[in-house]
Structure formats: structure tokens, C-alpha cells
Design a protein around this motif. Structure first.
Motif, short mmCIF file in Angstrom:
data_model
loop_
_atom_site.label_atom_id
_atom_site.label_comp_id
_atom_site.label_asym_id
_atom_site.label_seq_id
_atom_site.Cartn_x
_atom_site.Cartn_y
_atom_site.Cartn_z
N GLU A 4 0.49 -1.38 0.18
CA GLU A 4 -0.52 -0.34 0.42
C GLU A 4 1.12 1.51 -0.34
OE1 GLU A 4 -2.80 -0.70 3.44
OE2 GLU A 4 -4.04 -1.68 1.47
N GLU A 5 1.60 1.33 0.39
CA GLU A 5 2.69 2.38 0.36
C GLU A 5 3.83 2.74 -0.96
OE1 GLU A 5 5.78 1.42 3.74
OE2 GLU A 5 4.27 2.36 5.14
N ARG A 6 3.70 1.57 -2.02
CA ARG A 6 3.93 1.77 -2.93
C ARG A 6 3.51 2.77 -3.94
NH1 ARG A 6 3.16 -2.95 -7.28
NH2 ARG A 6 2.67 -1.59 -9.15
N ILE A 7 4.69 3.38 -5.16
CA ILE A 7 3.86 4.57 -5.21
C ILE A 7 3.50 4.11 -7.11
CG2 ILE A 7 4.77 6.82 -6.75
CD1 ILE A 7 5.95 7.08 -4.08
N VAL A 8 2.36 5.15 -7.62
CA VAL A 8 2.08 4.52 -8.83
C VAL A 8 2.06 5.16 -9.34
CG1 VAL A 8 1.50 1.60 -8.33
CG2 VAL A 8 -0.24 3.70 -8.11
N VAL A 9 2.29 5.54 -10.88
CA VAL A 9 1.75 5.73 -12.22
C VAL A 9 0.22 6.15 -12.29
CG1 VAL A 9 2.18 7.19 -14.13
CG2 VAL A 9 3.92 6.15 -13.55
N PHE A 10 -0.36 6.91 -11.21
CA PHE A 10 -2.74 6.75 -12.27
C PHE A 10 -2.96 6.82 -12.95
CE2 PHE A 10 -5.88 8.84 -11.67
CZ PHE A 10 -7.07 7.73 -10.77
N LYS A 11 -1.48 8.01 -14.39
CA LYS A 11 -2.53 8.78 -15.10
C LYS A 11 -0.81 9.24 -15.78
CE LYS A 11 -5.81 9.45 -18.12
NZ LYS A 11 -5.68 8.18 -19.50
N GLU A 12 -1.76 8.73 -17.84
CA GLU A 12 -0.38 9.92 -18.22
C GLU A 12 -1.48 10.32 -19.33
OE1 GLU A 12 2.36 7.11 -20.52
OE2 GLU A 12 3.02 5.68 -18.60
N PHE A 13 -0.93 11.62 -18.94
CA PHE A 13 -1.80 13.19 -19.99
C PHE A 13 -1.05 12.92 -21.26
CE2 PHE A 13 -3.16 13.05 -14.78
CZ PHE A 13 -4.44 13.28 -15.43
N ASP A 14 -0.99 13.70 -22.24
CA ASP A 14 -0.95 14.30 -22.53
C ASP A 14 -0.39 15.56 -22.76
OD1 ASP A 14 -1.10 11.99 -24.44
OD2 ASP A 14 -3.35 12.78 -25.35
N ILE A 47 7.86 8.06 -29.90
CA ILE A 47 8.26 6.98 -29.24
C ILE A 47 8.87 6.74 -28.37
CG2 ILE A 47 10.14 4.85 -29.71
CD1 ILE A 47 8.87 4.68 -32.66
N ILE A 48 10.23 7.88 -28.08
CA ILE A 48 10.90 7.63 -26.72
C ILE A 48 10.49 8.18 -25.54
CG2 ILE A 48 13.24 7.66 -28.43
CD1 ILE A 48 12.97 10.99 -28.43
N SER A 49 9.22 9.44 -26.19
CA SER A 49 8.52 9.90 -24.47
C SER A 49 7.35 9.14 -24.19
CB SER A 49 8.48 11.19 -24.34
OG SER A 49 7.59 11.98 -24.42
N HIS A 50 7.01 9.32 -22.87
CA HIS A 50 5.82 9.00 -22.42
C HIS A 50 4.76 10.72 -22.13
CE1 HIS A 50 8.90 8.01 -19.78
NE2 HIS A 50 7.62 8.96 -19.14
N GLY A 51 3.58 10.82 -21.75
CA GLY A 51 2.88 11.94 -21.24
C GLY A 51 3.57 12.71 -20.42
N VAL A 52 2.86 13.47 -19.42
CA VAL A 52 3.15 13.45 -18.20
C VAL A 52 2.51 12.75 -17.32
CG1 VAL A 52 2.77 15.77 -16.18
CG2 VAL A 52 3.35 16.26 -19.26
N ARG A 53 2.87 12.16 -16.34
CA ARG A 53 2.89 11.77 -15.07
C ARG A 53 2.31 11.74 -14.30
NH1 ARG A 53 7.17 6.20 -16.23
NH2 ARG A 53 6.61 5.97 -18.09
N LEU A 54 1.37 11.39 -13.32
CA LEU A 54 0.58 11.40 -12.71
C LEU A 54 0.93 10.12 -11.41
CD1 LEU A 54 -1.08 13.51 -10.00
CD2 LEU A 54 -3.17 12.40 -11.62
N HIS A 55 1.90 10.77 -10.54
CA HIS A 55 2.36 9.39 -9.44
C HIS A 55 1.62 9.51 -7.94
CE1 HIS A 55 5.71 8.04 -11.37
NE2 HIS A 55 5.90 9.95 -11.71
#
Length: 124
Positions: A4-14, A47-55
Motif C-alpha cells: 500500500e505504500e507503493r507509489i504508482v503512475v495513476f495516469k499519463e496525460f498528453d 516513441i522515446i517519450s510518454h506523457g506527463v505522469r501523475l504519481h
């Protein structure tokens, strides 16, 4: 570390704007979160990138979903996911009228992919 203390990527935004709107709402509800890749020089569809990540913390995900639903802040722009990499950065190729007409006319002869994953390039 507890699961439960693990930090995860909730969503990637454009865009950083979309990400900051959701982050500001979570901050208002005292939910710890942070953004990464806000200043990435590469476009999110590269391909070398992803969106802005919300952790967020894994344990907060259910609460976050309830808050966003109550506030009418929907974070799932697209329910389509890439079958290869699982990304939701998908481009619908039927946006062009000409391509859509060709697809409709010939799809029974040759399967023409309707979507392209902007992360890995898979067409499906």
C-alpha cells in the motif's frame, strides 16, 4: 516496503495542463501526489517519450477515483489500449475522411488497422 505504500503512475496525460488540473484537485483533498515529465522536450506521442505522469500512493487510488467521479473530472479519455504495450496513447486513423472512406470500401478485402499506438507504433 508495504504494497500500500507503493507509489504508482495513476495516469499519463498528453499535456501538463490536464495533469495539473487533476493534481490541483487531489492537492485540495490532501492526497499526496506528484508529476513527472512536465518539461519533457519530446512530444508525448513520440516513441522515446510518454506523457506527463501523475504519481500517487497505491492505497489512495480508490479514493482518487471517487473524488474525480464526484467532481466530474474524468481522466480516461480513451478506453482503447494498445494490445502490445498497454498504452492509452492511441491515435484513431479514421480521423481523415479519405482514409475512412477507403477503409470502409476495402475493409472486407484487406484488414486495415483503425488505431496506431503512439508509444510503440503497433497498428491494430
Amino acid at each position: 516496503m508495504d504494497q500500500e505504500e507503493r507509489i504508482v503512475v495513476f495516469k499519463e496525460f498528453d499535456s501538463a495542463i490536464q495533469a495539473n488540473i487533476i493534481k490541483a484537485k487531489l492537492d485540495a483533498f490532501d492526497i499526496p501526489c506528484f508529476l513527472t515529465d512536465e518539461n519533457n522536450p519530446y512530444p508525448s506521442h513520440s516513441i522515446i517519450s510518454h506523457g506527463v505522469r501523475l504519481h500517487v500512493f497505491q492505497e489512495d487510488i480508490d479514493r482518487i477515483n471517487v473524488i474525480l467521479e464526484e467532481q466530474n473530472l474524468h481522466v480516461s479519455e480513451e478506453s482503447i489500449m494498445c494490445p502490445k504495450c498497454g498504452s492509452n496513447h492511441i491515435e484513431n486513423q479514421s480521423a481523415s475522411r479519405i482514409l475512412s472512406a477507403i477503409r470502409n470500401a476495402f475493409s472486407y478485402l484487406i484488414p486495415i488497422p483503425e488505431h496506431t499506438c503512439l508509444r510503440c507504433g503497433k497498428e491494430f
